[in-house]
Design a protein around this motif. Sequence first.
Motif, mmCIF file in Angstrom:
data_model
loop_
_atom_site.group_PDB
_atom_site.id
_atom_site.type_symbol
_atom_site.label_atom_id
_atom_site.label_comp_id
_atom_site.label_asym_id
_atom_site.label_seq_id
_atom_site.Cartn_x
_atom_site.Cartn_y
_atom_site.Cartn_z
ATOM 1 N N VAL A 1 66.241 -24.170 9.430
ATOM 2 C CA VAL A 1 67.395 -24.781 10.092
ATOM 3 C C VAL A 1 66.964 -26.141 10.624
ATOM 4 N N VAL A 2 67.557 -27.207 10.093
ATOM 5 C CA VAL A 2 67.247 -28.569 10.541
ATOM 6 C C VAL A 2 68.424 -29.032 11.389
ATOM 7 N N SER A 3 68.191 -29.212 12.680
ATOM 8 C CA SER A 3 69.315 -29.456 13.581
ATOM 9 C C SER A 3 68.900 -30.394 14.715
ATOM 10 N N HIS A 4 69.476 -30.190 15.892
ATOM 11 C CA HIS A 4 69.388 -31.119 17.014
ATOM 12 C C HIS A 4 68.842 -30.406 18.253
ATOM 13 N N GLY A 5 68.425 -31.201 19.240
ATOM 14 C CA GLY A 5 67.759 -30.647 20.415
ATOM 15 C C GLY A 5 68.562 -29.606 21.173
ATOM 16 N N LEU A 6 69.728 -29.990 21.684
ATOM 17 C CA LEU A 6 70.546 -29.056 22.457
ATOM 18 C C LEU A 6 71.017 -27.906 21.588
ATOM 19 N N THR A 7 71.349 -28.201 20.345
ATOM 20 C CA THR A 7 71.839 -27.167 19.434
ATOM 21 C C THR A 7 70.776 -26.091 19.228
ATOM 22 N N ILE A 8 69.533 -26.488 19.050
ATOM 23 C CA ILE A 8 68.452 -25.521 18.841
ATOM 24 C C ILE A 8 68.241 -24.672 20.094
ATOM 25 N N ARG A 9 68.284 -25.291 21.267
ATOM 26 C CA ARG A 9 68.137 -24.510 22.510
ATOM 27 C C ARG A 9 69.244 -23.469 22.632
ATOM 28 N N LEU A 10 70.481 -23.877 22.299
ATOM 29 C CA LEU A 10 71.603 -22.946 22.418
ATOM 30 C C LEU A 10 71.547 -21.865 21.351
ATOM 31 N N LEU A 11 71.040 -22.189 20.184
ATOM 32 C CA LEU A 11 70.902 -21.171 19.146
ATOM 33 C C LEU A 11 69.956 -20.064 19.631
ATOM 34 N N CYS A 12 68.858 -20.465 20.269
ATOM 35 C CA CYS A 12 67.927 -19.469 20.806
ATOM 36 C C CYS A 12 68.554 -18.721 21.984
ATOM 37 N N ARG A 13 69.290 -19.428 22.817
ATOM 38 C CA ARG A 13 69.950 -18.756 23.944
ATOM 39 C C ARG A 13 70.858 -17.648 23.447
ATOM 40 N N ARG A 14 71.618 -17.953 22.404
ATOM 41 C CA ARG A 14 72.559 -16.976 21.856
ATOM 42 C C ARG A 14 71.815 -15.826 21.175
ATOM 43 N N LEU A 15 70.797 -16.148 20.385
ATOM 44 C CA LEU A 15 70.087 -15.115 19.633
ATOM 45 C C LEU A 15 69.358 -14.142 20.550
ATOM 46 N N PHE A 16 68.721 -14.674 21.614
ATOM 47 C CA PHE A 16 67.931 -13.832 22.508
ATOM 48 C C PHE A 16 68.719 -13.340 23.727
ATOM 49 N N GLY A 17 69.928 -13.851 23.916
ATOM 50 C CA GLY A 17 70.720 -13.439 25.072
ATOM 51 C C GLY A 17 70.198 -13.988 26.381
ATOM 52 N N TRP A 18 69.537 -15.160 26.323
ATOM 53 C CA TRP A 18 69.026 -15.770 27.546
ATOM 54 C C TRP A 18 70.174 -16.180 28.463
ATOM 55 N N SER A 19 69.888 -16.228 29.748
ATOM 56 C CA SER A 19 70.900 -16.637 30.725
ATOM 57 C C SER A 19 71.200 -18.122 30.603
ATOM 58 N N ILE A 20 72.353 -18.501 31.114
ATOM 59 C CA ILE A 20 72.733 -19.916 31.137
ATOM 60 C C ILE A 20 71.763 -20.702 32.016
ATOM 61 N N GLU A 21 71.326 -20.082 33.123
ATOM 62 C CA GLU A 21 70.382 -20.755 34.021
ATOM 63 C C GLU A 21 69.067 -21.056 33.304
ATOM 64 N N LEU A 22 68.598 -20.112 32.487
ATOM 65 C CA LEU A 22 67.374 -20.346 31.737
ATOM 66 C C LEU A 22 67.583 -21.455 30.712
ATOM 67 N N PHE A 23 68.696 -21.398 29.973
ATOM 68 C CA PHE A 23 68.984 -22.446 28.999
ATOM 69 C C PHE A 23 68.937 -23.829 29.644
ATOM 70 N N GLU A 24 69.557 -23.976 30.815
ATOM 71 C CA GLU A 24 69.625 -25.284 31.468
ATOM 72 C C GLU A 24 68.271 -25.723 32.021
ATOM 73 N N SER A 25 67.305 -24.815 32.075
ATOM 74 C CA SER A 25 65.966 -25.146 32.561
ATOM 75 C C SER A 25 65.021 -25.557 31.430
ATOM 76 N N LEU A 26 65.460 -25.382 30.177
ATOM 77 C CA LEU A 26 64.596 -25.668 29.037
ATOM 78 C C LEU A 26 64.695 -27.129 28.627
ATOM 79 N N SER A 27 63.607 -27.665 28.115
ATOM 80 C CA SER A 27 63.595 -29.012 27.553
ATOM 81 C C SER A 27 63.865 -28.935 26.057
ATOM 82 N N ASN A 28 64.449 -29.995 25.509
ATOM 83 C CA ASN A 28 64.602 -30.088 24.060
ATOM 84 C C ASN A 28 63.223 -30.130 23.397
#
Length: 217
Positions: free
Chosen positions: A152-179
């Motif tokens: 998957v060749v994509s973008h910074g925020l998109t990749i973080r959100l893809l992992c958030r969705r796949l692993f069920g991470w919290s929104i707070e954790l997502f917003e704490s991650l760097s691209n």
Amino acid sequence: MRIILLRHGQSLGNVDELAYCRIPDHSLPLTEVGERQAREAGPRVKRLLDGERVAVYVSPYVRTRSTLRHLDLGGQAERTVAEPRLREQDWGNLQDPVQQEVLKHQRHAFGHFFFRLPNGESGADVDDRLAAFLTDLEARMREPGHPATALVVSHGLTIRLLCRRLFGWSIELFESLSNLDTCEDRVLANAGGEWRLDRPFDQWRASPDGEAQGPIG
């Protein structure tokens, strides 16, 4: 099953924020540095593939398609799909430089996930379209004949959100991650029905709710 996530190489927008005011986001090209990063990432991706076939899913933006081309995967890429759901968060057409700075401050204060950009998307909107993409991707990867690995060749925020969705991470954790850095990768592997991440994302702060990335390894 494996999913290799790769962010595009350095683009004009990464070095000149005013480029978004005169060039559509989807048309921003790679810089010379970005082209070199993509060429250097090619052997690394090939080592990860270790001779296996791969199905490629790429954001249709110029910088992601250019990154894929410079990887020079040759015959290892069995199929290539330009997938609009992998595009970067939509900021809404050409941007006004003054409004751009105001929106960035508002977004940081409000939260990157829920803040809706005027004429654009919120992070939640991106999350929704990635949920649909992941459902389709997992179904495709179970089809006979589909390669066991997807790139998957994509973008910074998109990749973080893809992992958030796949692993069920919290929104707070997502917003704490760097691209990821430009042309940086992460590998997701599924064994026994559980997805695992090869190594964590950098974090600019601990998640306020105490949640940690995982599973890792």
